[in-house]
Design a protein around this motif. Structure first.
Motif, short mmCIF file in Angstrom:
data_model
loop_
_atom_site.label_atom_id
_atom_site.label_comp_id
_atom_site.label_asym_id
_atom_site.label_seq_id
_atom_site.Cartn_x
_atom_site.Cartn_y
_atom_site.Cartn_z
N MET A 140 42.52 42.02 47.65
CA MET A 140 42.79 41.25 46.44
C MET A 140 42.12 41.82 45.20
SD MET A 140 42.84 37.31 47.84
CE MET A 140 41.13 37.33 48.35
N LEU A 141 41.56 43.02 45.31
CA LEU A 141 40.92 43.65 44.15
C LEU A 141 41.83 43.75 42.93
CD1 LEU A 141 38.56 45.15 42.82
CD2 LEU A 141 39.33 47.25 43.97
N PRO A 142 43.11 44.13 43.07
CA PRO A 142 43.97 44.17 41.88
C PRO A 142 44.06 42.82 41.15
CG PRO A 142 45.01 45.33 43.69
CD PRO A 142 43.82 44.63 44.26
N ILE A 143 43.99 41.72 41.91
CA ILE A 143 44.05 40.41 41.26
C ILE A 143 42.78 40.16 40.45
CG2 ILE A 143 44.42 37.94 41.59
CD1 ILE A 143 45.74 38.46 44.20
N TYR A 144 41.63 40.55 41.00
CA TYR A 144 40.38 40.38 40.25
C TYR A 144 40.46 41.10 38.91
CZ TYR A 144 38.72 39.71 45.10
OH TYR A 144 38.57 39.33 46.40
N VAL A 145 40.89 42.37 38.98
CA VAL A 145 40.94 43.18 37.76
C VAL A 145 41.95 42.58 36.77
CG1 VAL A 145 41.34 45.48 36.83
CG2 VAL A 145 40.29 45.23 39.08
N TRP A 146 43.08 42.12 37.27
CA TRP A 146 44.09 41.52 36.41
C TRP A 146 43.58 40.26 35.74
CZ3 TRP A 146 46.77 36.79 37.42
CH2 TRP A 146 47.83 36.54 36.54
N LEU A 147 42.80 39.46 36.46
CA LEU A 147 42.32 38.20 35.91
C LEU A 147 41.34 38.41 34.76
CD1 LEU A 147 41.82 36.07 39.17
CD2 LEU A 147 43.41 35.60 37.29
N TRP A 148 40.47 39.43 34.87
CA TRP A 148 39.50 39.59 33.78
C TRP A 148 39.96 40.56 32.70
CZ3 TRP A 148 37.61 44.42 32.77
CH2 TRP A 148 37.52 45.34 33.80
N SER A 149 40.91 41.42 33.02
CA SER A 149 41.38 42.38 32.02
C SER A 149 42.66 41.92 31.33
CB SER A 149 41.61 43.76 32.65
OG SER A 149 42.73 43.73 33.53
N GLY A 150 43.50 41.17 32.05
CA GLY A 150 44.78 40.75 31.48
C GLY A 150 45.81 41.85 31.41
N GLU A 151 45.52 43.03 31.97
CA GLU A 151 46.45 44.15 31.93
C GLU A 151 47.54 43.98 32.98
OE1 GLU A 151 46.60 46.57 29.81
OE2 GLU A 151 44.76 46.08 28.71
N ALA A 152 48.79 43.96 32.54
CA ALA A 152 49.92 43.73 33.45
C ALA A 152 50.10 44.86 34.44
CB ALA A 152 51.20 43.53 32.64
N VAL A 153 49.57 46.05 34.14
CA VAL A 153 49.77 47.19 35.03
C VAL A 153 49.16 46.95 36.40
CG1 VAL A 153 47.68 48.38 34.26
CG2 VAL A 153 49.57 49.70 35.21
N PHE A 154 48.09 46.16 36.46
CA PHE A 154 47.43 45.91 37.75
C PHE A 154 48.25 44.97 38.64
CE2 PHE A 154 43.86 47.06 34.96
CZ PHE A 154 43.36 48.13 35.69
N ARG A 155 49.28 44.35 38.06
CA ARG A 155 50.16 43.47 38.83
C ARG A 155 51.41 44.21 39.31
NH1 ARG A 155 51.64 37.27 36.90
NH2 ARG A 155 52.33 36.51 38.97
N SER A 156 51.53 45.47 38.96
CA SER A 156 52.69 46.25 39.36
C SER A 156 52.72 46.43 40.88
CB SER A 156 52.66 47.63 38.69
OG SER A 156 53.63 48.48 39.25
N PRO A 157 53.86 46.15 41.50
CA PRO A 157 53.94 46.33 42.96
C PRO A 157 53.77 47.78 43.38
CG PRO A 157 56.11 45.92 42.02
CD PRO A 157 55.12 45.66 40.92
N TRP A 158 54.01 48.73 42.48
CA TRP A 158 53.86 50.14 42.82
C TRP A 158 52.40 50.57 42.84
CZ3 TRP A 158 58.17 50.78 44.93
CH2 TRP A 158 59.32 50.21 44.40
N ILE A 159 51.53 49.72 42.34
CA ILE A 159 50.09 49.93 42.48
C ILE A 159 49.54 49.08 43.62
CG2 ILE A 159 47.85 49.55 41.37
CD1 ILE A 159 49.07 50.36 38.74
#
Length: 247
Positions: A140-159
């Motif tokens: 779930m690391l990508p979710i952590y980063v997305w929550l504090w950064s707000g960067e949509a790229v971390f929600r990309s399924p290709w990542i």
């Protein structure tokens, strides 16, 4: 009756993991993650409670594995799928399945080796692959980063998809990873260790997602050291082993 308390805690961990799915369906990602983390905390104390009250049982061990398979395998897989992987349903669902199945395979391997006497990693104080709770936290690391950064790229399924597959591989791998028994603190730094724990706890309260990100990166950074430490111990054992008698 002594087995009731630890088994009740295990059941609470299972309920917490399943509740994470409920929050994910509602799109409440923060609470979904918190439920998985709560399940991890409960999973960490149920065994200690069992040993404290002498309530270990085969039933408790099987219940614990089933709870882990759901709380740290199925639940994180569904949370990640609903959060990101649904945008690429075919490859995303495959990666979610791989993660959940590999988590179950890891737990099955662990159960199958409970009665095995010769376990090189365990006898040296190491684990084989990363444990299921740590795997859930890392996945779930990508979710952590997305929550504090707000960067949509971390929600990309290709990542997210290759990341989930990578963590699944680490769970079923034969890599030697640190266990609590392998972390032995010298007496002169135990006070400093308590200070570090307090700082991490305070950081989790004030900045949970940034702190979880740092913890995950720090855990991954220990893998090369654990592998090297085990190899050194293995060489020492091979060097001290008596040579077979000649003819």
């Amino acid at each position: 009756m002594r087995a009731v308390a630890p088994n009740a805690v295990t059941a609470l961990a299972l309920c917490s993991g399943l509740t994470g799915i409920r929050f994910a369906i509602a799109g409440d990602w923060e609470r979904a993650i918190i439920m998985i983390l709560v399940a991890g905390v409960l999973d960490g104390i149920d065994g200690r409670i069992a040993r404290l009250v002498r309530g270990q049982s085969r039933f408790g061990a099987e219940l614990d594995s089933l709870s882990d398979a759901i709380s740290f395998g199925v639940s994180p897989a569904l949370i990640l799928y609903l959060w990101s992987l649904v945008a690429a349903p075919r490859i995303g669902w495959i990666c979610a399945l791989v993660y959940a199945v590999f988590c179950a395979l890891r737990l099955a391997r662990f159960n199958a080796q409970i009665d095995v006497v010769e376990q090189p990693h365990k006898s040296a104080g190491f684990l084989t692959g990363i444990p299921a709770p740590a795997g859930a936290g890392l996945a779930m690391l990508p979710i952590y980063v997305w929550l504090w950064s707000g960067e949509a790229v971390f929600r990309s399924p290709w990542i997210v998809a290759p990341w989930v597959a990578f963590i699944a591989f680490l769970m079923v791998s034969s890599l030697a990873t640190y266990s609590w028994s392998s972390l032995k603190l010298r007496r002169n730094i135990r006070f400093e260790a308590i200070v570090v724990v307090v700082i991490v706890a305070a950081a989790l309260v004030s900045a949970p997602w940034q702190t979880l990100t740092v913890v995950c990166v720090g855990y991954l950074a220990t893998l090369p050291f654990s592998i090297r430490s085990y190899r050194r111990i293995k060489r020492l054992r091979e060097g001290s082993a008596p040579s077979p008698a000649a003819g």
